[in-house]
Each structure stands twice: as structure tokens, then as C-alpha cells.
Design a protein around this motif. Structure first.
Motif, PDB file in Angstrom:
ATOM      1  N   LYS A  87       2.481  10.572  -4.727  1.00 27.27           N
ATOM      2  CA  LYS A  87       3.324   9.730  -5.564  1.00 27.27           C
ATOM      3  C   LYS A  87       4.031   8.673  -4.720  1.00 27.27           C
ATOM      4  N   VAL A  88       4.142   7.481  -5.246  1.00 29.23           N
ATOM      5  CA  VAL A  88       4.869   6.413  -4.571  1.00 29.23           C
ATOM      6  C   VAL A  88       6.352   6.804  -4.531  1.00 29.23           C
ATOM      7  N   THR A  89       6.926   6.814  -3.337  1.00 31.22           N
ATOM      8  CA  THR A  89       8.312   7.235  -3.181  1.00 31.22           C
ATOM      9  C   THR A  89       9.278   6.136  -3.620  1.00 31.22           C
ATOM     10  N   ARG A  90      10.512   6.531  -3.843  1.00 31.55           N
ATOM     11  CA  ARG A  90      11.535   5.567  -4.246  1.00 31.55           C
ATOM     12  C   ARG A  90      11.750   4.534  -3.145  1.00 31.55           C
ATOM     13  N   LYS A  91      11.690   4.985  -1.896  1.00 33.92           N
ATOM     14  CA  LYS A  91      11.891   4.070  -0.768  1.00 33.92           C
ATOM     15  C   LYS A  91      10.797   3.009  -0.728  1.00 33.92           C
ATOM     16  N   GLU A  92       9.534   3.423  -0.938  1.00 40.49           N
ATOM     17  CA  GLU A  92       8.420   2.474  -0.923  1.00 40.49           C
ATOM     18  C   GLU A  92       8.537   1.485  -2.087  1.00 40.49           C
ATOM     19  N   ALA A  93       8.936   1.989  -3.255  1.00 42.48           N
ATOM     20  CA  ALA A  93       9.019   1.130  -4.437  1.00 42.48           C
ATOM     21  C   ALA A  93      10.194   0.166  -4.366  1.00 42.48           C
ATOM     22  N   GLN A 126      11.412  -1.204  -1.596  1.00 40.22           N
ATOM     23  CA  GLN A 126      11.290  -2.159  -0.485  1.00 40.22           C
ATOM     24  C   GLN A 126      10.748  -3.497  -0.999  1.00 40.22           C
ATOM     25  N   LYS A 127      11.516  -4.546  -0.800  1.00 39.96           N
ATOM     26  CA  LYS A 127      11.112  -5.872  -1.273  1.00 39.96           C
ATOM     27  C   LYS A 127       9.890  -6.361  -0.504  1.00 39.96           C
ATOM     28  N   GLY A 128       8.988  -6.936  -1.243  1.00 41.03           N
ATOM     29  CA  GLY A 128       7.751  -7.417  -0.631  1.00 41.03           C
ATOM     30  C   GLY A 128       6.739  -6.324  -0.402  1.00 41.03           C
ATOM     31  N   SER A 129       7.119  -5.073  -0.704  1.00 43.39           N
ATOM     32  CA  SER A 129       6.196  -3.959  -0.538  1.00 43.39           C
ATOM     33  C   SER A 129       5.113  -4.027  -1.599  1.00 43.39           C
ATOM     34  N   GLU A 130       3.908  -3.599  -1.213  1.00 45.26           N
ATOM     35  CA  GLU A 130       2.810  -3.585  -2.175  1.00 45.26           C
ATOM     36  C   GLU A 130       3.029  -2.539  -3.265  1.00 45.26           C
ATOM     37  N   TYR A 131       3.970  -1.628  -3.027  1.00 46.65           N
ATOM     38  CA  TYR A 131       4.256  -0.581  -4.000  1.00 46.65           C
ATOM     39  C   TYR A 131       5.523  -0.877  -4.802  1.00 46.65           C
ATOM     40  N   GLU A 132       6.058  -2.065  -4.682  1.00 42.82           N
ATOM     41  CA  GLU A 132       7.301  -2.420  -5.371  1.00 42.82           C
ATOM     42  C   GLU A 132       7.126  -2.294  -6.895  1.00 42.82           C
ATOM     43  N   GLY A 133       8.014  -1.523  -7.490  1.00 47.10           N
ATOM     44  CA  GLY A 133       7.981  -1.349  -8.935  1.00 47.10           C
ATOM     45  C   GLY A 133       7.021  -0.283  -9.418  1.00 47.10           C
ATOM     46  N   HIS A 134       6.457   0.521  -8.500  1.00 49.03           N
ATOM     47  CA  HIS A 134       5.478   1.549  -8.893  1.00 49.03           C
ATOM     48  C   HIS A 134       5.967   2.949  -8.546  1.00 49.03           C
ATOM     49  N   GLY A 193       6.815   6.662  -8.475  1.00 48.55           N
ATOM     50  CA  GLY A 193       6.314   7.804  -9.236  1.00 48.55           C
ATOM     51  C   GLY A 193       4.845   7.753  -9.582  1.00 48.55           C
ATOM     52  N   GLU A 194       4.197   6.606  -9.423  1.00 49.79           N
ATOM     53  CA  GLU A 194       2.761   6.505  -9.715  1.00 49.79           C
ATOM     54  C   GLU A 194       1.954   7.136  -8.577  1.00 49.79           C
ATOM     55  N   LEU A 195       0.778   7.607  -8.928  1.00 53.00           N
ATOM     56  CA  LEU A 195      -0.117   8.171  -7.910  1.00 53.00           C
ATOM     57  C   LEU A 195      -0.752   7.061  -7.095  1.00 53.00           C
ATOM     58  N   LYS A 196      -0.846   7.289  -5.796  1.00 51.05           N
ATOM     59  CA  LYS A 196      -1.529   6.342  -4.914  1.00 51.05           C
ATOM     60  C   LYS A 196      -2.572   7.093  -4.090  1.00 51.05           C
ATOM     61  N   ALA A 197      -3.642   6.420  -3.743  1.00 42.57           N
ATOM     62  CA  ALA A 197      -4.704   7.018  -2.932  1.00 42.57           C
ATOM     63  C   ALA A 197      -4.372   6.870  -1.461  1.00 42.57           C
ATOM     64  N   VAL A 198      -4.500   7.964  -0.697  1.00 39.97           N
ATOM     65  CA  VAL A 198      -4.266   7.947   0.747  1.00 39.97           C
ATOM     66  C   VAL A 198      -5.423   8.669   1.434  1.00 39.97           C
TER      67      VAL A 198
END
Length: 376
Positions: A282-288, A290-298, A300-305
Motif C-alpha cells: 500500500k502507498v504510505t501516507r508519507k509517500e502520498a 510528498q510533493k512531486g512524488s509519483e504517488y502523490e494523492g494515492h 492506501g492504493e496498492l502499488k507493485a514492487v
């Protein structure tokens, strides 16, 4: 005179990039090694033993007596393949070489039966097989071979098929109707001579690796009586002397996710690979946040790693789907070899590789001496 302007040394990231073989939908790129003198302007790349020692790594992933898996990192493909070929063709073992057929009334012809016997792998005391036993010296024309305790092992197979008087009247199973309906490797007897009683006694006695190998099927009135001579040899003479069932290697796969793969796409992406290669997090709150992050606004969504590329089979399945074309980059690392070795039983699987290293070292020493002699 104008001083030559030296180029900056390549970064670690650039050196890593050069080691990757590109895996594309229809092609494979960068297959040739480039770390040799003269390929890159103003970069030496001369072979240096200290650099070689720093880069060389051997890491075992599985180490069982009959099967081993390990990574060899920091060598060229020619060296990696040399080890594989030595393991198959130059590590010595013993195998049945001569069969003296006394009586064979089975349906299997003498030469076919002898061939089957020769392919049975045998085990015994490690010290006796690898240190005490020597190669049989090839006799000169007209001379008889000299069989002694340190170059010949004697075996015999004496089996007669008879009716089982105690079998039930309605019994149809041949193994219950008859005695010795099936001839197995366990029926082969070992006859020690001389110092062999010291090296091949008790649990170290010469015996088939797998006693349940089926040699022949008999019916009442049929018999097999033969004696056998076992000698030491190498796989380059005959496959029966090869110590390995398989010896192979593959390059370490690499998977680089270049853009976020989220939600349902992430689940679909994971299904394109064998289990355990790609994980879902899941995309963490910190990742979401972070401004300019590719995960901004996502959040709780699942991401592939990427979890474990070693499990990948490089099927390129993900490249068949347009939504992943610009988001993933597949490759193989050119200097990371994953070996898989299955021992036939006479050597421990890891000892086969160590012996191949010793034999390779001896081959290099002989080559060095030949070069010195040639120069002289």
C-alpha cells in the motif's frame, strides 16, 4: 604539446548499466561485454587482480548433498561456462566399464544389459573413491590390463526367477507371483579385495546410489549371471562417468519499475510473473504526502514492487500488455550467474564445484607452462 584531457571515470550507476543485458519484447540488446581495454575512450579497464578480488562473490542459496544452488558474481561468461564444462566432463567418478556375461536368458540383449549396468551411479567411501582409487592405466598393444585393488572394483549380479509357491491362486501381480520378477540395482553385490576392505567397509561400502533402479524384468526360468569391473573415469570419455545429473547456470534477471503501477494494474502486473517476484504494497501516507512524488494523492492504493528477481523466468509476459510498456524495464545481469547442480551421488553437490575450481587452476598452470615453453 597539448595535454590530453582525461575523461571523468564512470560512475557506479553507469558501470551497473553496462552490466545489464536488455530484454525487449522481440529483441535482446547489449549482449556483448564491454569491460576490456580500448572499448571506451580514455578508460583503461585493464584486468587487475585486486579489482577482481573485490568484485568476486560466491553466495549459496541451497546446499543439499545431492542438489546445490549458488550465485557466482564478478566473472566473465567464458569463466562461468568453463566451470560448468569441467563439472560435467573432468571431475572423475567410478562406473562399470567391463561386464563379463556368464548367463543371460532375459529378454534384454547382452550389450543392452551391459549398457544399462554401466549407467548405474554408485556411491562409497569418499576417501576411497576420490583419493585411494586411481585411473586404470591403458595397456600397450598386446598387453593385458593390470587389475589391482586401487584401480578396479569387482561386482557381480546373480539373479534367478522362480515361482512363488505361497502366492494366492488369484494373484496377478508378477512381483508376488514370482521371486525376482524385477531385477533392481540393489541385487548387485560388491566384492572387496586387498585394501578396499579398509576404504569400503560398513556404510562406506560400494553400493548403488539408488537401489531401486530397475535393471530388467524376469519370468520363471530366466536368469542373469554376470561379473563386472568398475574403473575410474571422466565424463569426457563417457557420460556414465559424469558426476552430475545436471549442471547449468542462468543470468540473474533484473526488473526495473520506471513509473508507478497502481491498483488493478498492479495486481495484473504481479500475475505476469512467477509467484514471489512482484509484491503488492500500500502507498504510505508519507509517500502520498510528498510533493512531486509519483504517488502523490494515492494513499492506501496498492502499488507493485520488486520482491525477488531470482524467481523470475524472464517470460516477457508483462511486455505483451501496452499499459506496462513504458513502466517496466527487463534485463539480465551479465556477470551474475545462478548455478544449479544436481549430483549423481558420488560427490556432494558443493564439492563438485570446489573440485572444478581446483581442476581449472591446474589447467591454467599447465597453460602457463606451455606459454613459457613456447616463448623459450
Amino acid at each position: 604539446m597539448l595535454a590530453l584531457r582525461m575523461k571523468k571515470p564512470p560512475t557506479e550507476e553507469e558501470l551497473e548499466r553496462r552490466k545489464i543485458v536488455g530484454i525487449n519484447a522481440e529483441t535482446v540488446t547489449h549482449v556483448t561485454s564491454t569491460d576490456f581495454p580500448g572499448h571506451y575512450p580514455q578508460e583503461e579497464h585493464f584486468w587487475d587482480i585486486n579489482i577482481f578480488r573485490d568484485n568476486l562473490k560466491v553466495e549459496f542459496h541451497k546446499n543439499d548433498p545431492l542438489e546445490v544452488s549458488f550465485s557466482l558474481v564478478g566473472v566473465d561468461a567464458s569463466i562461468a561456462n568453463a566451470f560448468r564444462r569441467i563439472m560435467i566432463a573432468d571431475v572423475p567418478t567410478v562406473a562399470i566399464e567391463t561386464v563379463l556375461m556368464e548367463n543371460n536368458t532375459s529378454v534384454i540383449q547382452d550389450e543392452v544389459l551391459a549398457h544399462r549396468l554401466g549407467l548405474i551411479p554408485f556411491r562409497g567411501g569418499k576417501e576411497g573413491l576420490h583419493k585411494f582409487m586411481n585411473f586404470l592405466k591403458k595397456p600397450a598393444d598386446g598387453e593385458d590390463p593390470q587389475y589391482v585393488d586401487y584401480n578396479t572394483i569387482q561386482l557381480s549380479l546373480n539373479v534367478d526367477c522362480t515361482h512363488n509357491e505361497d502366492a494366492a491362486k488369484d494373484e496377478e501381480d508378477p512381483s508376488k507371483l514370482y521371486h525376482h520378477a524385477n531385477v533392481y540395482a540393489s541385487d548387485i553385490e560388491f566384492h572387496p579385495v586387498g585394501r578396499q576392505t579398509k576404504y569400503f567397509a560398513g556404510e562406506d561400502a560400494i553400493a548403488p546410489v539408488n537401489p531401486e533402479i530397475l535393471i530388467a524384468k524376469l519370468r520363471p526360468g530366466q536368469s542373469i549371471h554376470c561379473s563386472m569391473l568398475m574403473h575410474k573415469g571422466v565424463g569426457s570419455d563417457h557420460a556414465k562417468f559424469s558426476p552430475v545429473a545436471t549442471a547449468s547456470y542462468r543470468l540473474l534477471p533484473t526488473i526495473k519499475i520506471k513509473a508507478p503501477i497502481l491498483g488493478k494494474e498492479a495486481e495484473k502486473f504481479a500475475r505476469c510473473f512467477p509467484e514471489g517476484v512482484i509484491g503488492l504494497e500500500k502507498v504510505t501516507r508519507k509517500e502520498a504526502a510528498q510533493k512531486g512524488s509519483e504517488y502523490e494523492g494515492h494513499e492506501g492504493e496498492l502499488k507493485a514492487v520488486v520482491k525477488d528477481t531470482m524467481r523470475d523466468t524472464v517470460s516477457r509476459e508483462c511486455l505483451r500488455h501496452d499499459e506496462f510498456n513504458k513502466k517496466v524495464e527487463l534485463g539480465r545481469r551479465r556477470d551474475h550467474f545462478i548455478y544449479s547442480i544436481e549430483s549423481a551421488g558420488q560427490w556432494n553437490s558443493d564439492a563438485i564445484f570446489l573440485e572444478s575450481v581446483a581442476l581449472f587452476k591446474e589447467k591454467a598452470r599447465k597453460l602457463e607452462q606451455q606459454v613459457v615453453n613456447m616463448v623459450r
